[in-house]
Design an enzyme around this catalytic site. Structure first.
Site, short mmCIF file in Angstrom:
data_model
loop_
_atom_site.label_atom_id
_atom_site.label_comp_id
_atom_site.label_asym_id
_atom_site.label_seq_id
_atom_site.Cartn_x
_atom_site.Cartn_y
_atom_site.Cartn_z
N SER A 90 0.76 -1.25 0.00
CA SER A 90 0.00 0.00 0.00
C SER A 90 0.79 1.30 0.00
CB SER A 90 -0.93 0.03 1.23
OG SER A 90 -1.82 -1.04 1.18
N PRO A 103 3.07 4.54 -0.46
CA PRO A 103 2.73 5.53 0.57
C PRO A 103 1.24 5.79 0.76
CG PRO A 103 3.44 6.65 -1.41
CD PRO A 103 3.63 5.18 -1.68
N SER A 153 -1.21 6.30 -2.15
CA SER A 153 -1.95 6.95 -3.24
C SER A 153 -3.11 6.07 -3.72
CB SER A 153 -1.01 7.28 -4.41
OG SER A 153 -0.41 6.11 -4.92
N GLU A 157 1.39 -3.10 4.31
CA GLU A 157 2.71 -2.61 3.91
C GLU A 157 3.77 -3.36 4.68
OE1 GLU A 157 5.89 -1.22 2.36
OE2 GLU A 157 3.93 -0.76 1.49
N ASP A 211 -0.10 -3.79 -6.30
CA ASP A 211 0.85 -2.95 -7.02
C ASP A 211 2.23 -3.40 -6.54
OD1 ASP A 211 1.50 -0.75 -8.78
OD2 ASP A 211 2.11 0.34 -6.98
N CYS A 271 5.28 -0.56 -11.93
CA CYS A 271 5.77 0.62 -12.65
C CYS A 271 7.04 0.25 -13.41
CB CYS A 271 6.00 1.79 -11.70
SG CYS A 271 7.15 1.46 -10.35
#
Length: 486
Positions: A125, A127, A129, A148, A193, A246
């Site tokens: 998770s 930071p 967003s 996290e 993510d 990413c």
């Protein structure tokens, strides 16, 4: 000048789609990113936010895949993280591409009024967003578990969840690989993510690819395979999972998704994202994934895949024993009524119909859906802390005001609206003199622009600052109004 490792260039050259050129890719990597933000609709509508910021010289260019996301133009010398409106939680500074995964997960067909997801997991998770974007999409309904692994980043995640007023989150601090075991088939939707090589971030970090190596990519992809399998096991049959990174190479992207399909076969159904937004087909792969190269939308490089779990799958390990000594107990009917009356009568806030829990002298508000998770895993933080009780009554907590003193405020709420200069003074921990002395009113909610800043004690001639010391700012930026509209 961006530093592109030759080994990376050689690898990506083989993977770049035929309709894209390597020269365009390198040129895009060398351009600065456009500034982008996401409006926090838990506190303000996008239209109202634009009305608020346009006199300050901001121009807004809509991000096609996020209704509340915008590329913005403004005086770039300004540090937006210190802006009053940012500290208030009215917006989140978020790269445009990173808004894609929550949008892909919460498509209208998957999240309708009749079939709202009750339990959602964000496996990696910080930071915050995407966590806070999902909280806004869920409208603070249901339960959002945000995990996290990094201890230091959990603190950042918690701060952002509180700042944005996300009241239905439960935070955990675990290696994401344990969720398939501890919370097997418990979530309607999961976002992962994944930690990755970060190849798509080179536009904001010129050295991101300086030391790129295939060995590192292979090692990271093994971690990603374990994480996506854990996420899949934690997903309910019929649920949706979004996997994103990413980075740009196939090993960390398509390769990880294909691994899951190989292991679980027909239980994994890939969903096409080609219609997610106008122009999505420009980045859609043969499998229906989005492989966003930086030159396509002038953004960071990103990868997003969506799948449905069509059937239950066997768990890999026996179900763990329930943990004991959960420190919270449900409030008695008398306690619950007392805290509700305090919020309604003293503050003008109607508490949502959720679980009121007690720990020692503390009163907390938990989502109803959290009941099913008690004892199954250790949680760092659940819901919001409402107030502390003492023999003199209740003392409201700052986080409750930030999360609840918005849409729940009644016309009789005890609020004091302050100017931008006074708001700055308040956030820097200072008392606010009142222009006209009057009768002391006790606890009041300090607001700027219709959104709460925190609590103060109205002493008649001044507002005594009650902002928690750890939230006091050394610097608060007031964005100046422009002499003419842009």
């Amino acid at each position: 000048m961006v530093q592109l490792n030759q080994n990376f260039i050689d690898t990506i050259t083989q993977e770049l789609p035929a309709h894209l050129s390597m020269d365009e890719f390198i040129a895009a990597c060398d351009r600065p990113l456009r500034r982008s933000i996401r409006v926090n609709t838990l506190k303000i509508s996008s239209d109202d936010f634009k009305t608020l910021m346009q006199p300050k010289g901001w121009t807004f260019d809509p991000i096609p895949w996020c209704e509340d996301g915008f590329w913005i133009s403004y005086d770039e010398e300004e540090q937006l993280g210190n802006a009053l409106e940012h500290i208030q939680g009215l917006f989140y500074i978020q790269e445009a591409s990173s808004m894609l995964p929550p949008t892909a997960l919460f498509t209208p067909s998957a999240f309708t009024t009749s079939t709202k997801w009750q339990c959602v997991l964000d496996l990696a998770s910080a930071p915050g967003s995407k966590t806070t974007q999902m909280a806004a999409l869920m409208q603070n309904q249901g339960l959002l578990v945000a995990n996290e692994y990094s201890a230091s980043r959990v603190k950042v995640l918690h701060a952002n969840v509180l700042r944005m007023g996300a009241s239905h989150c439960a935070l955990t601090h675990f290696d994401g690989r344990v969720f398939g075991e501890y919370l097997y088939e418990s979530f309607d939707a999961v976002l992962i993510d994944a930690p990755c090589g970060g190849e798509g971030t080179v536009r904001k970090d010129a050295d991101a690819l300086k030391h790129w190596s295939l060995d590192d990519v292979l090692a990271i992809s093994e971690t990603q395979k374990a994480l996506i399998e854990s996420a899949f096991l934690a997903l309910k049959p019929g649920g949706s999972l979004v996997y994103s990174t990413c980075t740009l190479n196939r090993l960390e992207n398509q390769g990880v998704c294909e691994y899951l399909k190989q292991v679980y076969g027909d239980a994994v159904q890939f969903e096409s994202l080609s219609d997610l937004f106008d122009g999505a087909e420009r980045a859609t792969t043969a499998e229906g994934f989005l492989h966003v190269w930086p030159q396509i939308y002038d953004s960071e490089g990103f990868f997003v895949a969506k799948l449905t779990k069509t059937a239950s799958v066997p768990r890999l390990l026996p179900e763990p024993k329930l943990q004991k000594n959960f420190p919270f107990t449900p409030a008695s009917a008398k306690q619950a009524q007392g805290i509700k009356d305090y919020f309604q009568q003293d503050l003008g806030i109607s508490l949502p119909d959720e679980l009121i829990m007690v720990r020692d002298d503390e009163f907390w508000l938990f989502p109803h859906e959290f009941n099913a998770f008690i004892g199954r895993m250790r949680f760092q933080r659940i819901g919001i802390k409402l107030a502390d009780s003492s023999k003199h009554g209740f003392k409201v907590r700052h986080e409750a005001i930030i999360a609840l003193a918005g849409k729940q405020l009644s016309p009789t709420a005890k609020t004091v609206d302050v100017s931008d200069v006074e708001a700055k003074e308040y956030l820097m921990g200072r008392d606010i003199p009142l222009a006209t002395a009057g009768k002391a009113q006790g606890e009041v909610i300090v607001c700027y622009g219709g959104a709460p800043l925190g609590m103060a004690k109205h002493l008649g001639n001044k507002l005594k600052n009650n902002l928690p010391r750890d939230l006091v700012k050394d610097k608060v930026l007031l964005l100046p109004e422009q002499t003419k509209s842009l």
